[in-house]
Design a protein around this motif. Structure first.
Motif, PDB file in Angstrom:
ATOM      1  N   THR A 113      64.982  35.343  45.813  1.00 11.19           N
ATOM      2  CA  THR A 113      65.074  34.780  44.524  1.00 11.19           C
ATOM      3  C   THR A 113      66.269  33.748  44.390  1.00 11.19           C
ATOM      4  O   THR A 113      66.032  32.694  43.750  1.00 11.19           O
ATOM      5  N   THR A 114      67.529  34.117  44.879  1.00  3.83           N
ATOM      6  CA  THR A 114      68.507  33.084  44.668  1.00  3.83           C
ATOM      7  C   THR A 114      68.166  31.995  45.399  1.00  3.83           C
ATOM      8  O   THR A 114      68.364  30.664  44.851  1.00  3.83           O
ATOM      9  N   TYR A 115      68.033  31.861  46.864  1.00  6.43           N
ATOM     10  CA  TYR A 115      67.505  30.458  47.447  1.00  6.43           C
ATOM     11  C   TYR A 115      66.461  29.688  46.777  1.00  6.43           C
ATOM     12  O   TYR A 115      66.524  28.493  46.826  1.00  6.43           O
ATOM     13  N   PHE A 116      65.431  30.413  46.383  1.00 11.69           N
ATOM     14  CA  PHE A 116      64.191  29.715  46.010  1.00 11.69           C
ATOM     15  C   PHE A 116      64.645  29.022  44.783  1.00 11.69           C
ATOM     16  O   PHE A 116      64.387  27.849  44.508  1.00 11.69           O
ATOM     17  N   TYR A 117      64.899  29.645  43.725  1.00 12.54           N
ATOM     18  CA  TYR A 117      65.305  29.049  42.254  1.00 12.54           C
ATOM     19  C   TYR A 117      66.485  27.775  42.392  1.00 12.54           C
ATOM     20  O   TYR A 117      66.350  27.018  41.873  1.00 12.54           O
ATOM     21  N   SER A 118      67.504  28.345  43.291  1.00 14.51           N
ATOM     22  CA  SER A 118      68.485  27.169  43.377  1.00 14.51           C
ATOM     23  C   SER A 118      68.059  25.778  44.205  1.00 14.51           C
ATOM     24  O   SER A 118      68.209  24.842  43.744  1.00 14.51           O
ATOM     25  N   SER A 119      67.035  25.993  45.147  1.00 15.73           N
ATOM     26  CA  SER A 119      66.527  25.137  45.783  1.00 15.73           C
ATOM     27  C   SER A 119      65.762  24.106  44.949  1.00 15.73           C
ATOM     28  O   SER A 119      65.378  23.083  45.677  1.00 15.73           O
ATOM     29  N   PRO A 162      65.830  35.356  37.869  1.00 11.00           N
ATOM     30  CA  PRO A 162      65.689  33.995  38.059  1.00 11.00           C
ATOM     31  C   PRO A 162      66.465  33.309  36.969  1.00 11.00           C
ATOM     32  O   PRO A 162      66.927  31.988  37.294  1.00 11.00           O
ATOM     33  N   ARG A 163      66.435  33.995  35.701  1.00 13.86           N
ATOM     34  CA  ARG A 163      67.239  33.153  34.538  1.00 13.86           C
ATOM     35  C   ARG A 163      68.691  33.019  35.173  1.00 13.86           C
ATOM     36  O   ARG A 163      69.058  31.883  34.310  1.00 13.86           O
ATOM     37  N   ARG A 164      69.254  34.078  35.651  1.00 19.21           N
ATOM     38  CA  ARG A 164      70.657  33.786  36.001  1.00 19.21           C
ATOM     39  C   ARG A 164      71.020  32.603  36.753  1.00 19.21           C
ATOM     40  O   ARG A 164      71.565  31.786  36.575  1.00 19.21           O
ATOM     41  N   MET A 196      75.959  33.012  42.850  1.00 20.89           N
ATOM     42  CA  MET A 196      75.131  34.303  42.904  1.00 20.89           C
ATOM     43  C   MET A 196      75.558  35.231  43.921  1.00 20.89           C
ATOM     44  O   MET A 196      75.285  36.517  43.659  1.00 20.89           O
ATOM     45  N   TYR A 197      76.049  35.014  45.267  1.00 23.44           N
ATOM     46  CA  TYR A 197      76.461  35.977  46.110  1.00 23.44           C
ATOM     47  C   TYR A 197      77.995  36.353  45.556  1.00 23.44           C
ATOM     48  O   TYR A 197      78.205  37.516  45.692  1.00 23.44           O
ATOM     49  N   TYR A 198      78.668  35.519  44.756  1.00 22.64           N
ATOM     50  CA  TYR A 198      79.882  36.112  44.225  1.00 22.64           C
ATOM     51  C   TYR A 198      79.433  37.201  43.250  1.00 22.64           C
ATOM     52  O   TYR A 198      80.209  38.152  43.102  1.00 22.64           O
ATOM     53  N   TRP A 199      78.368  36.955  42.468  1.00 25.32           N
ATOM     54  CA  TRP A 199      78.224  37.858  41.286  1.00 25.32           C
ATOM     55  C   TRP A 199      77.715  39.101  41.923  1.00 25.32           C
ATOM     56  O   TRP A 199      77.799  40.058  41.468  1.00 25.32           O
ATOM     57  N   THR A 200      76.827  38.965  42.841  1.00 28.67           N
ATOM     58  CA  THR A 200      76.491  40.465  43.749  1.00 28.67           C
ATOM     59  C   THR A 200      77.532  41.161  44.172  1.00 28.67           C
ATOM     60  O   THR A 200      77.680  42.307  44.036  1.00 28.67           O
ATOM     61  N   ALA A 201      78.445  40.458  44.710  1.00 28.47           N
ATOM     62  CA  ALA A 201      79.629  41.096  45.404  1.00 28.47           C
ATOM     63  C   ALA A 201      80.586  41.716  44.287  1.00 28.47           C
ATOM     64  O   ALA A 201      81.126  42.772  44.457  1.00 28.47           O
ATOM     65  N   ARG A 202      80.547  40.974  43.025  1.00 28.68           N
ATOM     66  CA  ARG A 202      81.347  41.532  42.184  1.00 28.68           C
ATOM     67  C   ARG A 202      80.594  42.789  41.777  1.00 28.68           C
ATOM     68  O   ARG A 202      81.688  43.792  41.307  1.00 28.68           O
ATOM     69  N   LEU A 216      71.966  25.182  35.826  1.00 35.55           N
ATOM     70  CA  LEU A 216      72.113  24.043  34.774  1.00 35.55           C
ATOM     71  C   LEU A 216      73.616  24.028  34.238  1.00 35.55           C
ATOM     72  O   LEU A 216      73.978  22.837  34.175  1.00 35.55           O
ATOM     73  N   LEU A 217      74.340  24.805  34.487  1.00 37.67           N
ATOM     74  CA  LEU A 217      75.730  24.841  33.966  1.00 37.67           C
ATOM     75  C   LEU A 217      76.794  24.045  35.191  1.00 37.67           C
ATOM     76  O   LEU A 217      77.231  23.321  34.930  1.00 37.67           O
ATOM     77  N   ASN A 218      76.144  24.289  36.360  1.00 40.22           N
ATOM     78  CA  ASN A 218      76.749  23.625  37.540  1.00 40.22           C
ATOM     79  C   ASN A 218      76.552  22.202  37.431  1.00 40.22           C
ATOM     80  O   ASN A 218      77.235  21.256  38.286  1.00 40.22           O
ATOM     81  N   MET A 219      75.536  21.708  36.735  1.00 42.50           N
ATOM     82  CA  MET A 219      75.140  20.451  36.533  1.00 42.50           C
ATOM     83  C   MET A 219      76.148  19.704  35.881  1.00 42.50           C
ATOM     84  O   MET A 219      76.283  18.436  35.778  1.00 42.50           O
ATOM     85  N   ILE A 220      76.704  20.425  34.963  1.00 43.02           N
ATOM     86  CA  ILE A 220      77.602  19.923  34.058  1.00 43.02           C
ATOM     87  C   ILE A 220      79.298  20.052  34.488  1.00 43.02           C
ATOM     88  O   ILE A 220      79.955  19.211  34.464  1.00 43.02           O
TER      89      ILE A 220
END
Length: 294
Positions: free
Chosen positions: A15-21, A260-262, A236-242, A268-272
């Motif tokens: 999920t993480t790699y697909f949607y971020s890529s 996926p929405r996260r 997203m890995y930080y989120w998982t670790a937390r 989108l936030l990182n684009m800003i």
């Protein structure tokens, strides 16, 4: 247009790699999809229940056939070889990856941190090298890419404790577990050594954080148009670790993965705003370690 089989394999695998890529520029995105379809395909053989050793060895043989003779009519392998040749992947990187996948057919448990790190070179660090080559980064960046792959793989080991128990696997080092009076990671055992287990998990998350933070110190090598999806994956890995840091027993209840929405929302936030990550675990990842410390 990326082949639908390649998209399906990648999407089902992470999920993480697909949607971020999805947020890479198109030419890089296509090559990333082809890379991940190849590595997920190999991984799927060794993670099947029961393991598909014949399928894996056939896949490995077809890769070597295509490497030596050219396209063989397998869209996953042929597409990967196309990327490998255009992006100048080192054959040793592919061999290391396949060797680590092959280990999963015969080696189930790792007794020392060195053994685990050696395994992660092929299973994860070379993925960072592949990605660096796809993005045409300087070789000075490679050490940071390796540590990023290592960090993400290690948090996967922590996240997947229950799943790996079903496979009879344990990637987290026994010599470190013994420091907390843990002989295995079965829920029955960890319930009887509650304080030791919690401290073990949090300390290993700190270890992950050291590798992750060191990797981030090399982010300046990555152009901004490529950094956004990579930074998102890291967050997203930080989120998982937390999540696991706050409740180490959650790994026995469910597989901790962002929806996926996260992933898309964080991208989108990182684009800003590409400043400090938002999901660092409490008490962890507060400073960048010196290389000798990791």
């Amino acid at each position: 247009m990326i082949n639908s089989k390649i998209v399906k394999i990648f999407k089902q695998g992470s999920t993480t790699y697909f949607y971020s890529s999805l947020f890479f520029p198109s030419k890089v995105r296509e090559d990333v999809f082809k890379l991940y379809a190849f590595v997920r395909m190999a991984d799927n053989f060794v993670d099947a229940i029961p393991q598909d050793d014949k399928g894996f060895y056939a896949f490995k043989a077809k890769y070597h056939e295509a490497l030596n003779q050219g396209p063989i009519g397998d869209v996953v392998i042929d597409s990967f070889l196309d990327v490998m040749q255009r992006r100048n992947f080192e054959p040793e990187w592919v061999d290391a990856f396949l060797n680590s996948m092959e280990l999963d057919l015969s080696k189930a448990k790792y007794d020392t941190l060195k053994d685990t790190v050696d395994y992660m070179y092929g299973s994860a660090e070379v993925i960072g090298l592949f990605m660096s080559a796809i993005m045409d980064l300087p070789k000075e960046s490679y050490i940071y890419a390796r540590h990023l792959g290592r960090a993400m793989q290690y948090i996967n080991f922590i996240r997947d404790i229950a799943e790996d128990l079903r496979f009879g696997r344990r990637y987290l080092p026994l010599d470190i577990m013994k420091q907390y009076e843990l002989t295995d990671l079965d829920n029955h055992t960890t319930s009887h050594h509650r304080e030791g287990y919690i401290q073990f998990m949090r300390n290993e998350i700190e270890r992950y954080c050291g590798w992750q933070r060191y990797a981030e110190s090399g982010y300046h090598y990555i152009p901004k148009r490529y950094l956004i999806p990579i930074k998102t994956a890291g967050e997203m890995y930080y989120w998982t670790a937390r999540k696991i840091y706050n409740d180490p027993y959650i790994v026995y209840e469910r597989k901790v993965k962002p929806k996926p929405r996260r992933v898309v929302g964080t991208t989108l936030l990182n684009m800003i705003d590409t400043s400090t990550p938002k999901y660092r675990p409490i008490g962890a990842c507060l400073s960048t370690p010196h290389p000798e410390q990791i």
